[in-house]
Design an enzyme around this catalytic site. Structure first.
Site, mmCIF file in Angstrom:
data_model
loop_
_atom_site.group_PDB
_atom_site.id
_atom_site.type_symbol
_atom_site.label_atom_id
_atom_site.label_comp_id
_atom_site.label_asym_id
_atom_site.label_seq_id
_atom_site.Cartn_x
_atom_site.Cartn_y
_atom_site.Cartn_z
ATOM 1 N N GLN A 1 0.879 -1.338 0.025
ATOM 2 C CA GLN A 1 -0.065 0.107 0.084
ATOM 3 C C GLN A 1 0.883 1.277 0.057
ATOM 4 O OE1 GLN A 1 -2.595 1.773 3.533
ATOM 5 N NE2 GLN A 1 -4.088 1.190 2.314
ATOM 6 N N TYR B 1 -5.658 11.074 3.994
ATOM 7 C CA TYR B 1 -4.484 11.421 3.870
ATOM 8 C C TYR B 1 -4.451 12.145 2.673
ATOM 9 C CZ TYR B 1 -3.442 8.004 7.659
ATOM 10 O OH TYR B 1 -3.370 7.439 8.855
ATOM 11 N N ARG C 1 -8.941 -6.173 11.980
ATOM 12 C CA ARG C 1 -8.807 -6.711 13.435
ATOM 13 C C ARG C 1 -8.870 -8.211 13.424
ATOM 14 N NH1 ARG C 1 -12.860 -3.053 16.765
ATOM 15 N NH2 ARG C 1 -13.867 -3.126 14.449
#
Length: 391
Positions: A106, A177, A322
């Protein structure tokens, strides 16, 4: 016949995934100063080589002014902004691919979230110089030349991913971002070709996609994977950076570059919906994709049951975040018919099995989980918190 988690999936450019499960990109809090991979980084990814058919690394910043985005005191964010990072990238990809699954790097620029630059006395850059109330440091507006350089940096990081042996890259256009900052009218107040109208706010994301695709076309082996991650809306009460209709417009242009997949970052869950919509985000985005662009969604998957529902009813691929922190063998258990043995909660007894980095263990054993979504069972490991990274 509905999609099955264990299906092999062939992507647009020929890569075949061993199943429909994807490991979501998650910060490992394991990097060394300068964004270099540590032994903890490699051990973490090695432990997750069977977590999914496609394994996406945490975000790696592509420009020296693009990071690190991290909590000061904790191990840093990883980088891919120089050839000096190649050794760590090679070790990372070898760890991830050792059991035959696909590894994706990524690539990312933090923009205003590059707190590490502020900590080191350097300027923090963004599309516009706005005094954000949630930041305790100023941001400087990027120059035209700097914007052009960052676009090229996404291409250079893609070339490093190819050279390191990754099977693909994911462009990080989500989670506030830099790419999202350019797309948002709350953070992009520019009046030049990079801001203003919707088309101008789309210019930077599309320029990055174009550059990455050009590098892949020139240097990558057949089957190299390209994905794009997006937050489908940016809503802060009455303040709207963009809504899902604008995001659909952007993705309609992104997919013209023949990407392999679009990745929706869904904080409210894989089946969440926009306000006043009968359809889920997944359904809305699926409608605009061509039949060769896969839809990947993430949010709230901790077991085989919810993963199955997501694949049967919402998307082509399901990312587990998670859930793979708690159980590094998530997909292995599903494909072996042992999905009922997937761990759904962390506990003192399972910490060693979960192979969290020291930074992640410190983060998730805090009461505030360092601002991350807490792990189920996190309250049981509070006593393991040492505070060694806390400032």
């Amino acid at each position: 016949m509905p999609n099955q988690l264990t299906d092999h999936v062939t992507l647009r450019h020929g890569a075949t995934l061993n199943n429909r499960i994807v490991m979501s990109p998650m910060q490992t809090h394991s990097g060394l100063k300068g964004g270099f991979a540590s032994d903890d980084t490699i051990q973490y990814y090695s432990a997750r080589s069977r977590a999914a058919g496609m394994l996406i690394t945490e975000f790696h910043y592509v420009s020296e002014n693009g990071g690190p985005a991290y909590v000061p005191g904790y191990p840093e964010q990883l980088g891919a902004y120089s050839d000096a990072h190649l050794e760590g990238l090679r070790k990372t990809v070898q760890a991830l691919k050792k059991d035959g699954n696909k590894a994706i790097l990524q690539i990312h620029h933090a923009g205003r979230a590059a707190v590490g630059r502020h900590v080191n006395g350097l300027d923090v850059v963004a599309p516009s110089a706005i005094d954000f109330s949630f930041l305790d440091y100023p941001v400087r507006e990027l120059t035209i030349t700097e914007i052009d350089d960052i676009i090229l940096d996404f291409g250079k990081a893609t070339k490093r991913a190819i050279d390191a042996g990754f099977d693909g890259v994911e462009i990080h256009g989500a989670n506030h971002y830099l790419i999202q900052q350019f797309f948002s009218k709350l953070s992009n107040l520019r009046t030049d070709k990079w801001g203003g109208s919707l088309n101008k706010r789309m210019a930077f994301p599309l320029a990055v996609v174009k550059e990455v695709k050009a590098i892949v076309d020139e240097y990558a082996p057949k089957g190299f994977i390209i994905g794009y991650r997006i937050s489908p809306e940016e809503l802060h009460g009455k303040n709207v950076g963009y809504d899902y209709t604008e995001a659909l417009t952007l993705i309609s242009e992104v997919i013209k570059y023949e990407l392999d997949y679009i990745h929706l970052s869904l904080w409210a869950g894989y089946n969440s919906k926009p306000e006043n919509s009968e359809k889920s985000y997944a359904e809305l985005f699926k409608e605009i994709l061509d039949d060769k662009t896969k839809l990947l969604i993430v949010g709230g998957i901790f077991g085989e049951d919810t993963a199955t529902d997501a694949i049967e009813n919402y998307a082509d691929l399901i990312a587990v975040a998670r859930g793979t922190l708690i159980d590094p063998n998530f997909a292995k258990k599903v494909t072996e018919g042992k999905g009922d043995t997937i761990l759904h909660k962390i506990s003192p007894e399972t910490v060693e099995y979960s192979h969290l980095t020291p930074g992640l263990l410190e983060a998730f054993s805090r009461e505030d989980s360092l601002g991350l979504p807490p792990l189920p069972g996190g309250e049981t490991i509070r006593h393991l918190h040492t505070g060694k990274y806390d400032i």
